[in-house]
Design an enzyme around this catalytic site. Structure first.
Site, PDB file in Angstrom:
ATOM      1  N   ILE A 498     -13.498   0.895   2.404  1.00  0.00           N
ATOM      2  CA  ILE A 498     -12.686   0.974   3.460  1.00  0.00           C
ATOM      3  C   ILE A 498     -11.261   1.085   2.609  1.00  0.00           C
ATOM      4  O   ILE A 498     -10.018   1.447   3.337  1.00  0.00           O
ATOM      5  CB  ILE A 498     -12.253  -0.418   4.366  1.00  0.00           C
ATOM      6  CG1 ILE A 498     -12.263  -1.405   3.686  1.00  0.00           C
ATOM      7  CG2 ILE A 498     -13.517  -0.061   5.541  1.00  0.00           C
ATOM      8  CD1 ILE A 498     -12.080  -2.611   4.649  1.00  0.00           C
ATOM      9  N   GLY A 501      -7.641   1.100  -4.376  1.00  0.00           N
ATOM     10  CA  GLY A 501      -6.338   0.699  -4.968  1.00  0.00           C
ATOM     11  C   GLY A 501      -6.551   0.463  -6.369  1.00  0.00           C
ATOM     12  O   GLY A 501      -7.660   0.722  -6.959  1.00  0.00           O
ATOM     13  N   GLY A 502      -5.348   0.002  -7.015  1.00  0.00           N
ATOM     14  CA  GLY A 502      -5.378  -0.023  -8.558  1.00  0.00           C
ATOM     15  C   GLY A 502      -6.295  -1.003  -8.951  1.00  0.00           C
ATOM     16  O   GLY A 502      -7.007  -0.863  -9.960  1.00  0.00           O
ATOM     17  N   PHE A 503      -6.578  -2.010  -8.172  1.00  0.00           N
ATOM     18  CA  PHE A 503      -7.430  -3.024  -8.582  1.00  0.00           C
ATOM     19  C   PHE A 503      -8.712  -2.707  -8.528  1.00  0.00           C
ATOM     20  O   PHE A 503      -9.556  -3.123  -9.321  1.00  0.00           O
ATOM     21  CB  PHE A 503      -6.985  -4.206  -7.422  1.00  0.00           C
ATOM     22  CG  PHE A 503      -7.924  -5.423  -7.975  1.00  0.00           C
ATOM     23  CD1 PHE A 503      -7.514  -6.494  -8.507  1.00  0.00           C
ATOM     24  CD2 PHE A 503      -9.165  -5.573  -7.192  1.00  0.00           C
ATOM     25  CE1 PHE A 503      -8.177  -7.576  -8.623  1.00  0.00           C
ATOM     26  CE2 PHE A 503      -9.967  -6.883  -7.241  1.00  0.00           C
ATOM     27  CZ  PHE A 503      -9.648  -7.900  -8.169  1.00  0.00           C
ATOM     28  N   LYS A 505     -12.243  -1.046  -5.559  1.00  0.00           N
ATOM     29  CA  LYS A 505     -12.544  -0.588  -4.197  1.00  0.00           C
ATOM     30  C   LYS A 505     -12.415  -1.700  -2.961  1.00  0.00           C
ATOM     31  O   LYS A 505     -12.755  -2.807  -3.715  1.00  0.00           O
ATOM     32  CB  LYS A 505     -13.869   0.102  -4.032  1.00  0.00           C
ATOM     33  CG  LYS A 505     -13.750   1.249  -4.919  1.00  0.00           C
ATOM     34  CD  LYS A 505     -15.236   2.065  -5.007  1.00  0.00           C
ATOM     35  CE  LYS A 505     -15.076   3.148  -5.660  1.00  0.00           C
ATOM     36  NZ  LYS A 505     -16.506   3.927  -5.867  1.00  0.00           N
ATOM     37  N   ASP A 616       5.460  -5.864  -4.292  1.00  0.00           N
ATOM     38  CA  ASP A 616       4.831  -4.586  -3.796  1.00  0.00           C
ATOM     39  C   ASP A 616       4.721  -4.601  -2.201  1.00  0.00           C
ATOM     40  O   ASP A 616       3.660  -4.215  -1.655  1.00  0.00           O
ATOM     41  CB  ASP A 616       3.504  -4.726  -4.242  1.00  0.00           C
ATOM     42  CG  ASP A 616       2.770  -2.976  -4.397  1.00  0.00           C
ATOM     43  OD1 ASP A 616       3.979  -2.093  -4.293  1.00  0.00           O
ATOM     44  OD2 ASP A 616       1.823  -2.841  -4.651  1.00  0.00           O
TER      45      ASP A 616
END
Ligand SMILES: *[C@@H]1O[C@H](CO)[C@@H](O)[C@H](O)[C@H]1NC(C)=O
Ligand SMILES: *[C@@H]1O[C@H](CO)[C@@H](O)[C@H](O)[C@H]1NC(C)=O
Ligand SMILES: *[C@@H]1O[C@H](CO)[C@@H](O)[C@H](O)[C@H]1NC(C)=O
Ligand SMILES: *[C@@H]1O[C@H](CO)[C@@H](O)[C@H](O)[C@H]1NC(C)=O
Ligand SMILES: *[C@@H]1O[C@H](CO)[C@@H](O)[C@H](O)[C@H]1NC(C)=O
Ligand SMILES: *[C@@H]1O[C@H](CO)[C@@H](O)[C@H](O)[C@H]1NC(C)=O
Ligand SMILES: *[C@@H]1O[C@H](CO)[C@@H](O)[C@H](O)[C@H]1NC(C)=O
Length: 833
Positions: A498, A501-503, A505, A616
């Site tokens: 869904i 991101g940088g981190f 999935k 952020d």
């Protein structure tokens, strides 16, 4: 000739005497404040003078302090004269000491609870903090104790604040603020989990939790150059018969590069515990000590060694363990300076502990053939390091901690009509009760950050006995086995993704009991990712709020970094604004979403002794549940503020393009006001429903913040609002909203409002949108608000005490779940009659 030789001898002798005198006089602290609180006379303890503190003190500022002295001799076995008197603080009070030499200082707090008049000090509960660190929170004490902290003080004053919890009070019997030699705690230490070195120790506040003299008696502060007390190890030692005492104090040598008398006195280095091998060359066991510790913290563990056991060099080799980690292998204490009985120490920093026990062991090595099985430990210090919130105290106190006295006072300060006051106070009292209830629930849900890579997580996971059932029912279900996560996400089904991101999935998932969750799976471990993973767990475990996304659990098995959150049915705010085809939100929904997010952020900024900066803030990090209630997500970049980044310039500017505070960018100085800026951008994004950076647009329109500010300054914001809102936003509401966003985007942080102010203004904008008195024509009701508004508007951003007050009022509703709009409608109605 003879004369020359004679004078050389004299000079040598003189020099030796001087050097010896110098060595034995030890360290002279530049700052040396010793205070005997509540005492009318100076008290000399071990040659040190604790000055009287029974009248107005130049160091103390307090609205009211009571002096207490114990008629009986003190309650515990320790009858130090310092314990006979105390100061009692009913309200927040501060000791402030001028610091002549920056650097690490001891802060020693002496507590001995006794009963004085109506004060039973054993029932006191309070916080002790400095501007950068929280030493104690909701602290209470039943027997006498000295709490020793140390912190690097670089400001010209050290301010120590005592804050009573709730309706309680604070007390203190004596206080020391004393310079520590710079060499005592250096900036780096070895880590073992994972192996490496940790830098930045000079920024750590430390609390000495254990200081132990192995194999010997108590070494009192009189016999320690730095006034420390060393206790015997007996009560920590597991299996007495495995250990023997060794003692040879006269043999101890301090050599260059090794320990000094300030590291530990020879009474500590000169006694030790060895293995009781009973001359059996096949002995194979460890000598272990076990200490109770607060889980969730890192510890600096200092081992003191001095080979007073061996009769020849390179004879003794052994292993040293912390918990199950081998931290030093084949240690040869005579190898340190190629001499016997040389004092030295080794420092290790642990990962954040999961368990409430910390074990230290020494034992034989198997890898050096012929080594006789023996091992030695002379002394041990265990120092707790502050967590990322700057705190040395257990779980974070809930916001509800703030005293009701204060809130009522603040509301009185609003000086609005008596009727309104009654209404507010009534609502407030009701909410207060709820709030306490919430606080209690909150605390029981508090859970413990993990040790990254720590073996312990697996044992915790074992309560999911078959390894695949993870349910939500337990308050302690934080560490979720990988198998359960695997199952919940249908084997990390790509079609269940869904978000990315940088981190890594984010997957949708369903736990065994049907609970929907969002599963964030980190990319294979990078140092960066690891740090953020840890931060997020630590943050979310301490912060629980209706408007912050809650963490359900984590998994760090198999080198995974997985975080499991509550599922937010309606996805990101961003996806409801543009680009996804979702139906557009009405103005009221948008305002309520902004208000919810502002509450979450306000809580981060103020809900804890030290502000937490999100770093952020953006529409993609504001998530919406099935009722469109907003929750702030993604704490991976969070930092406690504000000073940290001034010194860590190397920490690259983080955050998202288009939302970044230009001041932070310029000065790399992080404050809560950076979040305010980003939030201002979000407000314009909500209003205009367009990306914050859109390179496809004409140049002057690319950056939303600039573009919207241009129109706001012209007073024509309505020209650029989301077309679907045209004609549906009341002009007053739009004006208030535009002004709020504009203030958030002020160039300089100091000119930006606090999140509390922003929240208040958004509430007001909502009220202006909603204001309809039943039966009245709309215009009329607007007028009524208009009449009132000067009064409300007058709590403008200029007066910070009032703006703090404003938020106290809003925070009421924050926990109650009832909108502030009720209070406003009361305002409207009571005025209207
Ligand atoms: C206590 O000691 C301080 C400093 O050592 C001195 O200035 C002060 O006069 C003393 N006070 C009393 C009451 O003896
Ligand atoms: C503070 O401590 C007292 C007793 O030690 C406890 O009853 C109370 O719940 C604590 N309050 C908070 C907010 O943790
Ligand atoms: C204290 O902090 C300052 C400023 O960062 C640093 O230069 C100094 O080395 C530190 N001192 C100690 C003893 O850690
Ligand atoms: C070691 O010495 C301490 C006192 O110095 C004593 O209490 C303890 O029992 C001794 N331990 C052993 C194993 O002999
Ligand atoms: C300091 O050490 C000496 C010798 O080790 C001992 O005689 C003395 O009692 C100690 N002083 C205190 C106050 O413990
Ligand atoms: C000593 O303790 C360590 C860590 O717990 C363990 O790995 C080691 O096997 C132990 N050694 C002996 C001889 O019991
Ligand atoms: C302790 O607090 C300092 C700021 O005073 C911070 O830089 C440091 O990261 C904190 N320590 C930990 C382990 O988070």
């Amino acid at each position: 000739m003879m004369g020359g030789g004679g004078s050389r001898i004299v000079i040598c002798v003189l020099l030796t005497v001087l050097i010896l005198a110098f060595l034995s006089s030890g360290f002279t602290p530049v700052d040396n404040y010793l205070i005997d609180c509540g005492s009318p006379t100076n008290t000399t303890v071990g040659g040190r003078v604790f000055v009287a503190d029974d009248s107005a003190s130049i160091f103390l500022s307090t609205p009211k302090s009571t002096l207490a002295s114990s008629s009986k001799s003190v309650t515990s076995g320790d009858n130090s004269p310092l314990y006979q008197t105390a100061r009692i603080f009913d309200e927040t009070s501060k000791y402030s000491f001028p610091i002549r030499q920056p650097g690490r200082h001891w802060i020693r707090l002496y507590f001995n609870p006794f009963v004085s008049g109506s004060y039973d000090m054993s029932s006191a509960s309070f916080d002790v903090s400095t501007p950068n660190h929280v030493f104690l929170s909701n602290f209470s004490v039943k027997t006498s104790v000295v709490k020793e902290f140390s912190a690097n003080v670089t400001s010209k004053d050290l301010v120590i604040t005592f804050t009573p919890s709730g309706n309680s009070f604070a007390f203190l019997n004596a206080l020391e603020v004393v310079s520590v030699p710079d060499e005592l705690i250096t900036d780096d230490a070895e880590t073992f989990n994972p192996a490496g070195r940790l830098k930045g120790l000079s920024w750590q506040a430390l609390e000495t939790v254990y200081r132990v003299n192995m194999g010997g008696p108590t070494v009192s502060f009189e016999n320690d150059t730095l006034g420390r007390t060393w206790v015997p190890d007996k009560s920590y030692l597991i299996g007495n018969n495995l250990a023997i005492n060794v003692s040879n104090i006269a043999a101890v040598k301090y050599v260059g590069g090794g320990a000094t008398r300030d590291s530990a006195p020879n009474a500590v280095y000169g006694t030790a515990i060895g293995m009781n091998s009973e001359n059996d060359p096949n002995s194979n066991f460890n000598v272990t000590w076990e200490f109770n510790v607060n889980p969730g913290f890192q510890f600096l563990v200092r081992f003191h060694f001095c080979d007073i056991l061996s009769s020849s060099l390179n004879y003794l080799y052994f292993n040293v363990y912390i918990d199950s980690w081998l931290v030093a292998e084949n240690l040869d204490p005579s190898g340190f300076a190629n001499a016997l009985a040389v004092a030295f120490y080794k420092d290790f920093v642990t990962a954040a502990t999961v368990s409430n026990k910390l074990r230290v062991s020494i034992g034989p090595t198997k890898t050096i053939p012929g080594a006789y099985p023996n091992a030695i430990l002379n002394g041990l210090e265990i120092m707790k390091m502050n967590n990322s919130l700057g705190s040395l105290s257990g779980p974070a106190p809930d916001v509800s901690d703030s005293s009701s006295k204060k809130n009522v006072g603040v509301i009185v300060g609003l000086s609005i009509g008596a009727v309104i006051l009654v209404v507010l106070a009534g609502i407030f009292l009701v909410f207060c009760r709820k709030r306490r209830r919430l606080a209690r629930q909150g605390n029981s849900k508090m859970w413990i950050p993990l040790s990254i890579n720590g073996g312990n997580s697996h044992t915790m996971g074992s309560k999911y006995s078959n390894g695949t059932t993870a349910t939500l029912d337990s308050n302690l279900g934080y560490c979720i086995p990988f198998a359960a996560v695997h199952e919940a996400t249908n084997n990390f089904d790509e079609s269940w993704v869904i978000g990315i991101g940088g981190f890594g999935k984010v997957y949708k998932g369903v736990l065994n009991d049907g609970t929907k969750v969002a599963v964030k799976r980190g990319n294979p471990r990078s140092q960066q990712g690891l740090a953020e993973f840890q931060t997020e767990i630590e943050m979310l475990s301490q912060f629980r709020h209706r408007h912050l996304v809650s963490l359900i659990g984590y998994c760090d098995e198999k080198n995974e970094m997985i975080l499991i959150y509550e599922y937010m049915e309606n996805g990101t705010l961003k996806s409801h604004l543009y680009g996804s085809g979702s139906p557009s939100l009405c103005w009221k929904d948008r305002l309520e979403i902004c208000i919810g997010a502002a509450r979450g952020l306000h809580y981060l900024h103020t809900g804890y002794a030290k502000a937490v900066i999100h770093r952020d803030v953006k529409s993609a990090n504001i998530l919406l549940d099935e009722n469109l209630m907003a929750k702030v997500a993604d704490f991976g970049l969070s930092k406690t503020g504000p000073e940290i980044d001034q010194t860590h310039v190397s920490t690259a500017v983080k955050g998202s393009f288009g939302y970044l505070d230009p001041e932070y960018f310029r000065r790399q100085q992080l404050t809560e006001k950076s979040d305010i800026y980003s939030f201002g951008v979000v407000l314009f994004e909500v209003l205009c429903a367009r990306p914050v950076i859109d390179p496809s647009l004409p140049r002057e329109m690319v950056n939303l913040a600039e573009w919207a500010m241009k129109w706001q300054k012209r007073g024509q914001l309505e020209e650029i609002i989301d077309p679907t809102l045209v004609g549906k936003v009341r002009p007053d509401s739009l004006r208030k909203f535009g002004e709020t966003a504009e203030k958030c985007l002020a160039d300089f942080g100091v000119d930006r409002p606090s999140m509390g102010d922003v929240l208040w203004n958004l509430e007001y904008a909502l009220q202006l949108q909603e204001a309809v008195v039943p039966g009245d024509p709309e215009d009329n009701s607007i007028n009524m608000i208009g009449e009132l508004s000067p009064q409300i508007n007058n709590f403008s951003h200029t007066d910070s005490s009032v703006s703090a007050a404003k938020f106290e009022a809003s925070s009421v509703d924050d926990l109650s779940g009832v909108s502030m709009s009720r209070v406003f409608s009361q305002l409207v109605k009571s005025e209207g009659r």
